[in-house]
Enzyme design. Structure first.
Site, PDB file in Angstrom:
ATOM      1  N   ASP A 349       6.482  11.125  23.612  1.00 39.82           N
ATOM      2  CA  ASP A 349       5.378  11.125  24.566  1.00 39.82           C
ATOM      3  C   ASP A 349       5.168   9.732  25.159  1.00 39.82           C
ATOM      4  O   ASP A 349       5.363   8.716  24.495  1.00 39.82           O
ATOM      5  CB  ASP A 349       4.095  11.567  23.856  1.00 39.82           C
ATOM      6  CG  ASP A 349       2.890  11.539  24.761  1.00 39.82           C
ATOM      7  OD1 ASP A 349       2.826  12.373  25.676  1.00 39.82           O
ATOM      8  OD2 ASP A 349       2.031  10.657  24.581  1.00 39.82           O
ATOM      9  N   GLU A 403       9.510  11.930  27.843  1.00 37.32           N
ATOM     10  CA  GLU A 403       8.500  12.258  28.845  1.00 37.32           C
ATOM     11  C   GLU A 403       8.279  10.989  29.660  1.00 37.32           C
ATOM     12  O   GLU A 403       7.627  10.053  29.205  1.00 37.32           O
ATOM     13  CB  GLU A 403       7.204  12.714  28.173  1.00 37.32           C
ATOM     14  CG  GLU A 403       6.182  13.249  29.154  1.00 37.32           C
ATOM     15  CD  GLU A 403       4.814  12.597  29.038  1.00 37.32           C
ATOM     16  OE1 GLU A 403       3.868  13.089  29.663  1.00 37.32           O
ATOM     17  OE2 GLU A 403       4.686  11.575  28.348  1.00 37.32           O
TER      18      GLU A 403
END
Length: 696
Positions: A349, A403
């Protein structure tokens, strides 16, 4: 020795040599990177230098270095217990807990290991028991405080006081794995993004075992081969969606025990489902008692100095990737989840936030120079390379996904080619494109050429995970695709036979958007839990503003199970779409060949292997005998968005075998005309009968 361990052992002996760049292939593949060749080489050299430093010039392996979780934290020994913590600024550390009435005592006083910042406490057999709650009481010059150990592997919250504590976790019967030799299928990846707590109909927090029993069978039936689980690492605030992590080595106890998480993963493997984890190494929660914010009186023990300590947009703290002890902590975290829980990899993330001193905030990223202008955090880049090398050293078949929104070149290229080592990057441009189109364009202005370019807009040397929407679009303050298309009619007219124009439009476009996105993948496709059937409403976790309600922090499976409602049409289509795409052997290795597009007609046609995809995005115009030049032969319909089974009108007869019509002009190319009736706002997939080769 299982297959994974053997592969990891064999590969680890070669990992250093394999990752030395002989030449920068990413520059060869993209000449626009040539002016930045030295910078790319420099970043790579930095990572190799760091590996040499951490492995004593290759005398050990990176996986050996990343074993901190086996040393730090609380562990059962033959003679009793041992506890260790890295806290260089501490002057004293005591363990407080159920075992000593939560008071400082000499028997539970740790000692600093000479010449280090490490503390150690040896305890006899009966000094604590499985299930006991405890914390550290840390002293430093000018202060003191109770803290949860950084390396703790179990954290629980008191139901009444809401206070978090570490918990002694040493069950008498450790979990026995049944599927040790599982290897994830990676061509293609069909990822089901999910959250354990909100994966049930009931207005409560769901459990690992409920997910295993109730949701995994749905995922298997729907044709997904990988689940990406959010919010595993312990986090104090449930509503953070798991992104404000406090205890990086503790599986969230909200959902059950570590053994129950292992049972979920093991069961998924037995069903042929890979399990990857949404790992958060881009930042940490600010909390001091539960988290790492001020573990021992030094607010910079784990985090950056000065203005770089706090993330300006996320209200969280940013790791200092230049410290070996921080790298040790984070790399050990990667290894821990792989080895102890058998996760098959990670979706990292917030990678954009890690890459840039600005965290990417306010940056346009309009030229290659924006990736090499000195605003990049070389230490973070180094860490990401090391993490990918480590993960694939431990499990060569592991999956890593970045991401990342800036488009940093080389992110999903192999380290040996000059890249950062991720297997895939998220195609974050695609959901942005669909949202922008739905919000800003009339249906008559949707251009197939623009759609086709967007879903294929990626670097040829990097694999991506395509998606129409993820959890981001389902949160309060945003809208899912189905809600943008249908809006309030979702509440009143989503029953069979009672559909409005808006409902029919939304159902049709929902299917078409998914089909064009999923059929053009070059790595994988992702769907967030429930979005495949157009789950209504947003996600709103319990908070003061909604009376701490769980009404919107759940998935209403009863909707898709109810055949009187329209949700099941979307669910059935999603299942058939994935089954159709899996007809193509190794779809990622097949070219996407454009046959035709006409923006005036709003028609698009392309081939992939023996499949022909035809789209008519016109909201009002149907076409008869619309021709496409394709390899000659006969074609049969294998998927039609307009099928009655998927909530369509059933205007075409899909039982008809479509024979191509010869044209002397194209005889030498063995191409003929495939003439079709294509209703407005519909798409159809046809397969060449008897196809045994790919057409170029």
């Amino acid at each position: 020795m299982d297959n994974k361990s053997k592969q990891a052992s064999d590969s680890s002996h070669h990992i250093h040599q394999e990752n030395i760049v002989q030449h920068l292939k990413i520059v060869e593949d993209d000449p626009y990177l040539k002016p930045y060749e030295n910078a790319i080489q420099g970043r790579h050299n930095h990572a190799i230098w760091k590996i040499d430093q951490l492995t004593e010039q290759g005398k050990t392996h990176l996986a050996d270095f990343a074993s901190g979780y086996e040393y730090f934290g609380l562990h059962k020994t033959i003679d009793g217990w041992v506890f260790r913590e890295w806290a260089p600024n501490a002057t004293d550390i005591y363990l407080l807990g159920d075992f000593n009435n939560w008071k400082d005592s000499e028997d539970y006083r740790a000692k600093r290991i000479d010449g280090t910042g490490n503390w150690e406490l040896m305890l006899p057999e009966g000094a604590m028991r499985h299930g006991d709650l405890f914390k550290m009481h840390v002293y430093w010059n000018g202060g003191q405080g109770e803290r949860i150990p950084a390396w703790t592997q179990r954290v629980v919250q008191d139901e009444h006081t809401k206070i978090f504590s570490s918990q002694v976790w040493s069950p008498s019967e450790p979990y026995q794995w049944k599927n040790n030799n599982f290897l994830a299928k990676k061509d293609p990846l069909f990822i089901y993004e999910c959250h354990i707590g909100m994966a049930q109909d009931a207005e409560k927090i769901g459990s690992y075992l409920e997910f295993k029993d109730n949701v995994l069978p749905r995922i298997v039936k729907d044709g997904y081969n990988c689940i990406q689980i959010m919010a595993i690492q312990e986090h104090p605030y449930y509503g953070s969606f798991g992104y404000h992590v406090s205890s990086f080595f503790a599986a969230s106890s909200r959902f059950g025990t570590p053994e129950e998480l292992k049972e979920l993963i093991d069961t998924a493997h037995g069903m042929g489902i890979a399990v990857i984890m949404d790992i958060v190494h881009s930042h940490a929660v600010k909390n001091e008692v539960e988290g790492l914010g001020n573990l021992a009186g030094d607010p910079h023990q784990y985090f950056n100095q000065g203005d770089r300590r706090e993330h300006p947009a996320w209200d969280s703290l940013c790791f200092d990737y230049g410290k070996d002890d921080v790298i040790h902590f984070l790399l050990s975290n990667c290894k821990y989840w792989l080895k102890e829980f058998h996760f098959d990899g990670f979706r990292f993330d917030g990678v954009t936030s890690m890459l840039y001193y600005s965290h990417g905030l306010g940056e346009a990223f309009i030229s290659y120079g924006d990736y090499f202008n000195g605003s990049q955090d070389d230490n973070a880049i180094c860490y990401l390379m090391l993490a990918n090398i480590l993960i694939h050293e431990i499990n060569p078949n592991a999956i890593t996904i970045a991401e990342e929104v800036s488009g940093m070149p080389g992110l999903a290229s192999h380290v040996k080619n000059g890249g950062y080592g991720f297997d895939y990057r998220m195609a974050m441009n695609i959901p942005d494109y669909w949202i922008k189109s739905i919000k800003e364009l009339k249906d008559e202005d949707w251009k197939p050429s623009s759609m086709f370019w967007e879903v294929k807009n990626r670097r040829p040397d990097e694999k991506t995970i395509s998606y129409c929407e993820s959890h981001d679009q389902a949160l309060v303050g945003d809208k899912t695709i189905i809600f943008r298309l249908v809006d309030a009619d979702m509440y009143w007219h989503f029953r069979r036979g009672d559909e409005t124009f808006m409902v029919n439009r939304g159902i049709a476009l929902h299917k078409m958007i998914r089909l064009i996105t999923a059929s053009t993948i070059n790595g994988g496709y992702l769907n967030f839990m429930g979005n495949e059937f157009g789950h209504p409403e947003w996600i709103d976790f319990p908070r003061e503003g909604n009376g701490w309600s769980y009404k919107y922090a759940r998935r209403q499976w009863n909707l898709v199970d109810n055949k009187d409602l329209d949700y099941h049409f979307l669910g059935e289509f999603d299942r058939e779409m994935l089954e159709t795409l899996q007809r193509v052997n190794q779809i990622n290795n097949t070219r996407i060949i454009e046959i035709w597009h006409n923006d005036g007609d709003q028609v698009l046609c392309y081939m992939r292997d023996s499949l022909v995809f035809v789209f008519n995005f016109s909201p009002s115009r149907s076409y008869t005998d619309y021709g496409f030049l394709v390899p000659k032969g006969s074609y049969r319909v294998v998927l039609n968005t307009d099928s009655v089974a998927f909530g369509g009108n059933g205007l075409a007869d899909d039982s008809i075998e479509h024979m191509t019509v010869p044209d002397p002009l194209y005889a030498k190319d063995q191409k003929e005309w495939l003439k079709l009736y294509i209703p407005a706002r519909s798409a159809v997939v046809l397969q060449l009968n008897g196809a045994n080769k790919r057409f170029e």
